[in-house]
Design a protein around this motif. Structure first.
Motif, PDB file in Angstrom:
ATOM      1  N   HIS A 128     -13.165 -29.197  23.495  1.00  0.00           N
ATOM      2  CA  HIS A 128     -12.782 -28.231  22.376  1.00  0.00           C
ATOM      3  C   HIS A 128     -14.062 -27.644  21.728  1.00  0.00           C
ATOM      4  O   HIS A 128     -13.960 -26.965  20.591  1.00  0.00           O
ATOM      5  CB  HIS A 128     -11.803 -28.898  21.474  1.00  0.00           C
ATOM      6  N   PHE A 129     -15.299 -28.385  21.922  1.00  0.00           N
ATOM      7  CA  PHE A 129     -16.448 -27.955  21.234  1.00  0.00           C
ATOM      8  C   PHE A 129     -17.452 -26.950  22.048  1.00  0.00           C
ATOM      9  O   PHE A 129     -18.437 -26.879  21.873  1.00  0.00           O
ATOM     10  CB  PHE A 129     -17.272 -28.958  20.849  1.00  0.00           C
ATOM     11  N   SER A 130     -16.735 -26.592  23.427  1.00  0.00           N
ATOM     12  CA  SER A 130     -17.483 -25.773  24.171  1.00  0.00           C
ATOM     13  C   SER A 130     -18.488 -24.629  23.732  1.00  0.00           C
ATOM     14  O   SER A 130     -19.714 -24.427  24.020  1.00  0.00           O
ATOM     15  CB  SER A 130     -16.827 -25.076  25.137  1.00  0.00           C
ATOM     16  N   SER A 131     -18.070 -23.924  22.627  1.00  0.00           N
ATOM     17  CA  SER A 131     -18.811 -22.947  21.925  1.00  0.00           C
ATOM     18  C   SER A 131     -19.666 -23.246  20.790  1.00  0.00           C
ATOM     19  O   SER A 131     -20.051 -22.438  20.303  1.00  0.00           O
ATOM     20  CB  SER A 131     -17.996 -21.785  21.645  1.00  0.00           C
ATOM     21  N   ARG A 132     -19.831 -24.643  20.489  1.00  0.00           N
ATOM     22  CA  ARG A 132     -20.320 -24.909  19.286  1.00  0.00           C
ATOM     23  C   ARG A 132     -21.850 -25.100  19.442  1.00  0.00           C
ATOM     24  O   ARG A 132     -22.045 -25.742  20.716  1.00  0.00           O
ATOM     25  CB  ARG A 132     -19.511 -26.341  18.666  1.00  0.00           C
ATOM     26  N   LEU A 133     -22.663 -24.792  18.551  1.00  0.00           N
ATOM     27  CA  LEU A 133     -23.967 -25.266  18.531  1.00  0.00           C
ATOM     28  C   LEU A 133     -24.243 -26.775  18.441  1.00  0.00           C
ATOM     29  O   LEU A 133     -23.563 -27.382  17.704  1.00  0.00           O
ATOM     30  CB  LEU A 133     -24.994 -24.546  17.591  1.00  0.00           C
ATOM     31  N   LEU A 134     -25.146 -27.438  19.529  1.00  0.00           N
ATOM     32  CA  LEU A 134     -25.327 -28.659  19.294  1.00  0.00           C
ATOM     33  C   LEU A 134     -25.746 -29.097  17.762  1.00  0.00           C
ATOM     34  O   LEU A 134     -25.510 -30.285  17.350  1.00  0.00           O
ATOM     35  CB  LEU A 134     -26.269 -29.225  20.205  1.00  0.00           C
ATOM     36  N   ARG A 135     -26.513 -28.279  17.110  1.00  0.00           N
ATOM     37  CA  ARG A 135     -27.032 -28.807  15.948  1.00  0.00           C
ATOM     38  C   ARG A 135     -25.729 -29.030  14.997  1.00  0.00           C
ATOM     39  O   ARG A 135     -25.917 -29.746  13.772  1.00  0.00           O
ATOM     40  CB  ARG A 135     -28.011 -27.639  15.104  1.00  0.00           C
ATOM     41  N   ASN A 136     -24.648 -28.271  15.361  1.00  0.00           N
ATOM     42  CA  ASN A 136     -23.283 -28.752  14.413  1.00  0.00           C
ATOM     43  C   ASN A 136     -22.505 -29.658  14.857  1.00  0.00           C
ATOM     44  O   ASN A 136     -21.470 -29.812  14.166  1.00  0.00           O
ATOM     45  CB  ASN A 136     -22.609 -27.259  14.230  1.00  0.00           C
ATOM     46  N   LEU A 137     -22.834 -30.386  15.799  1.00  0.00           N
ATOM     47  CA  LEU A 137     -22.158 -31.399  16.202  1.00  0.00           C
ATOM     48  C   LEU A 137     -22.620 -32.631  15.221  1.00  0.00           C
ATOM     49  O   LEU A 137     -23.644 -32.833  14.953  1.00  0.00           O
ATOM     50  CB  LEU A 137     -22.209 -31.642  17.865  1.00  0.00           C
ATOM     51  N   SER A 138     -21.484 -33.791  15.331  1.00  0.00           N
ATOM     52  CA  SER A 138     -21.842 -34.912  14.614  1.00  0.00           C
ATOM     53  C   SER A 138     -22.889 -35.745  15.565  1.00  0.00           C
ATOM     54  O   SER A 138     -22.568 -35.399  16.795  1.00  0.00           O
ATOM     55  CB  SER A 138     -20.665 -35.879  14.347  1.00  0.00           C
ATOM     56  N   GLY A 139     -23.365 -36.816  15.044  1.00  0.00           N
ATOM     57  CA  GLY A 139     -23.853 -37.839  15.869  1.00  0.00           C
ATOM     58  C   GLY A 139     -23.168 -38.317  17.095  1.00  0.00           C
ATOM     59  O   GLY A 139     -23.777 -38.274  18.298  1.00  0.00           O
ATOM     60  N   GLY A 140     -21.964 -38.653  17.128  1.00  0.00           N
ATOM     61  CA  GLY A 140     -21.140 -39.160  18.143  1.00  0.00           C
ATOM     62  C   GLY A 140     -20.943 -38.024  18.932  1.00  0.00           C
ATOM     63  O   GLY A 140     -20.886 -38.328  20.366  1.00  0.00           O
ATOM     64  N   TYR A 141     -20.493 -37.084  18.633  1.00  0.00           N
ATOM     65  CA  TYR A 141     -20.432 -35.787  19.589  1.00  0.00           C
ATOM     66  C   TYR A 141     -21.485 -35.379  20.357  1.00  0.00           C
ATOM     67  O   TYR A 141     -21.557 -35.246  21.614  1.00  0.00           O
ATOM     68  CB  TYR A 141     -19.706 -34.644  19.045  1.00  0.00           C
ATOM     69  N   ARG A 142     -22.713 -35.396  19.628  1.00  0.00           N
ATOM     70  CA  ARG A 142     -23.969 -35.254  20.266  1.00  0.00           C
ATOM     71  C   ARG A 142     -24.248 -36.180  21.482  1.00  0.00           C
ATOM     72  O   ARG A 142     -24.762 -35.685  22.531  1.00  0.00           O
ATOM     73  CB  ARG A 142     -25.248 -35.052  19.485  1.00  0.00           C
ATOM     74  N   GLN A 143     -23.897 -37.547  21.057  1.00  0.00           N
ATOM     75  CA  GLN A 143     -24.277 -38.691  22.027  1.00  0.00           C
ATOM     76  C   GLN A 143     -23.212 -38.162  23.426  1.00  0.00           C
ATOM     77  O   GLN A 143     -23.601 -38.553  24.437  1.00  0.00           O
ATOM     78  CB  GLN A 143     -23.881 -39.856  21.254  1.00  0.00           C
ATOM     79  N   ARG A 144     -21.895 -38.072  22.948  1.00  0.00           N
ATOM     80  CA  ARG A 144     -20.938 -37.742  24.031  1.00  0.00           C
ATOM     81  C   ARG A 144     -21.602 -36.450  24.966  1.00  0.00           C
ATOM     82  O   ARG A 144     -21.528 -36.604  26.225  1.00  0.00           O
ATOM     83  CB  ARG A 144     -19.760 -36.911  23.711  1.00  0.00           C
ATOM     84  N   VAL A 145     -22.233 -35.542  24.319  1.00  0.00           N
ATOM     85  CA  VAL A 145     -22.851 -34.350  25.258  1.00  0.00           C
ATOM     86  C   VAL A 145     -23.810 -34.905  25.918  1.00  0.00           C
ATOM     87  O   VAL A 145     -24.230 -34.521  27.229  1.00  0.00           O
ATOM     88  CB  VAL A 145     -23.539 -33.125  24.302  1.00  0.00           C
ATOM     89  N   GLY A 146     -24.739 -35.978  25.438  1.00  0.00           N
ATOM     90  CA  GLY A 146     -25.781 -36.449  26.252  1.00  0.00           C
ATOM     91  C   GLY A 146     -25.260 -37.463  27.331  1.00  0.00           C
ATOM     92  O   GLY A 146     -25.927 -37.379  28.342  1.00  0.00           O
TER      93      GLY A 146
END
Ligand SMILES: Nc1ncnc2c1ncn2[C@@H]1O[C@H](COP(=O)(O)OP(=O)(O)OP(=O)(O)O)[C@@H](O)[C@H]1O
Length: 310
Positions: A128-146
């Protein structure tokens, strides 16, 4: 097929003149989570960076699924997904752009890229965050992207260097659940300096201190080793040390004050129940009983001393 996905043999690394790790041997099976526990500066990141081919070791060998990392690094790296301590996230890219870029780096064929990316987005709960910039994700979601970038090419081994660092308690729970899920069908190495993190997630533990492996076994064996072996008891009408030593399992009783005694025991921890029962029978009037906590620092110290003597 190789019995182990990772085999590390006599691995040592030196930064200029200082040895960061010495003579490390580790073998890891094909599924489940292995915890690498060590205090800050113990040598976890150095080991993981070498294991993933991001750093060349001074001495020793690393085999991934039987492939020698030194001789065939490209082939070995295909088997590995790595989330370093500081994830290489590009904040000006969206989740989709970033994962496309990572899939390209991993040489996923063009016609399979879209399916591979959709699959990891679903698995990591970031679709659901496919089009969101990484800078606008929370720490937890950035880690999921990682984590998503680490599994996009379906590696057999995923290496996560302190992945829950800096996350809030809810994010930690979510990231842990994700790690458990991805370890169902592959091996995961998870590093942390927090014992409870490793206890919750891992079935095996490798403990590293001052650049050396000081404990290598199952989590159950470690818990057994680290279990408390003493308790502090407060009686209003205390028995003598001799009477306490007659309780089955008690090895020593040391009075700290007239009514406070430290009781050492071996074997199971039902001993507390036994003391409560006997105390009621004999009228010792027990006021308080607490198992002594095994301090992690103390365990590190004991294990390091043992290893140094070997
Ligand atoms: N690039 C470097 N140059 C010189 N020394 C380094 C370098 N990287 C790490 N070290 C040293 O090597 C030792 C092991 O460090 P390493 O980062 O592997 O430990 P760690 O267990 O991952 O610790 P942390 O959790 O703090 O990252 C430490 O003494 C550290 O200061």
């Amino acid at each position: 097929m190789e019995k182990t996905i990772v085999k590390i043999e006599k691995l040592s690394h030196r930064y200029s003149t200082n040895w960061a790790i010495r003579d490390i041997n580790i073998e890891i099976g094909h599924t489940g989570i292995v915890g690498l526990l060590g205090s800050n500066g113990a040598g976890k990141s150095t080991t993981m960076n070498i294991l993933c081919g991001a750093l060349n070791q001074t001495e020793g060998n690393v085999y991934i699924n039987g492939i020698d990392m030194k001789l065939q690094p490209e082939l070995a790296k295909k088997e590995i997904g790595f989330l370093p301590q500081n994830p290489p996230l590009y904040m000006d890219l969206t989740v989709d752009e970033y994962l496309w870029y990572c899939a390209g780096l991993r040489h996923i064929p063009k016609d399979l890229k879209k399916a591979a990316i959709n699959e990891v987005k679903e698995r990591c709960g970031i679709a659901h965050f496919s089009s969101r910039l990484l800078r606008n994700l929370s720490g937890g979601y950035r880690q999921r992207v990682g984590i998503a970038q680490a599994i996009v090419h379906r590696p057999r081994l995923v290496v996560l260097d302190e992945p829950t660092n800096g996350l809030d308690p809810n994010q930690i729970i979510e990231v842990r659940a994700l790690i458990k899920e991805i370890a169902m069908d592959r091996a995961v190495i998870f590093s942390s300096h927090i014992l409870s993190e490793i206890q919750i997630l891992c079935k095996e533990i490798r403990m590293i201190e001052n650049g050396r492996i000081v404990f290598s076994d199952t989590m159950d064996a470690f818990n057994n080793y680290a279990a408390p072996h003493s308790m502090l008891i407060h009686f209003s009408n205390p028995p003598s040390a001799t009477e306490l030593q007659q309780v089955e399992g008690v090895t020593k009783a040391e009075f700290l004050t007239e009514r406070q005694v430290r009781v050492f025991f071996s074997g199971d921890q039902d001993i507390a129940e036994r003391i409560v029962t006997i105390s009621v029978e004999k009228g010792w009037r027990l006021k308080e009983i607490n198992l002594d906590k095994s301090a992690l620092d103390e365990i590190f110290k004991q294990l390091s001393n043992q290893t140094a003597k070997q």
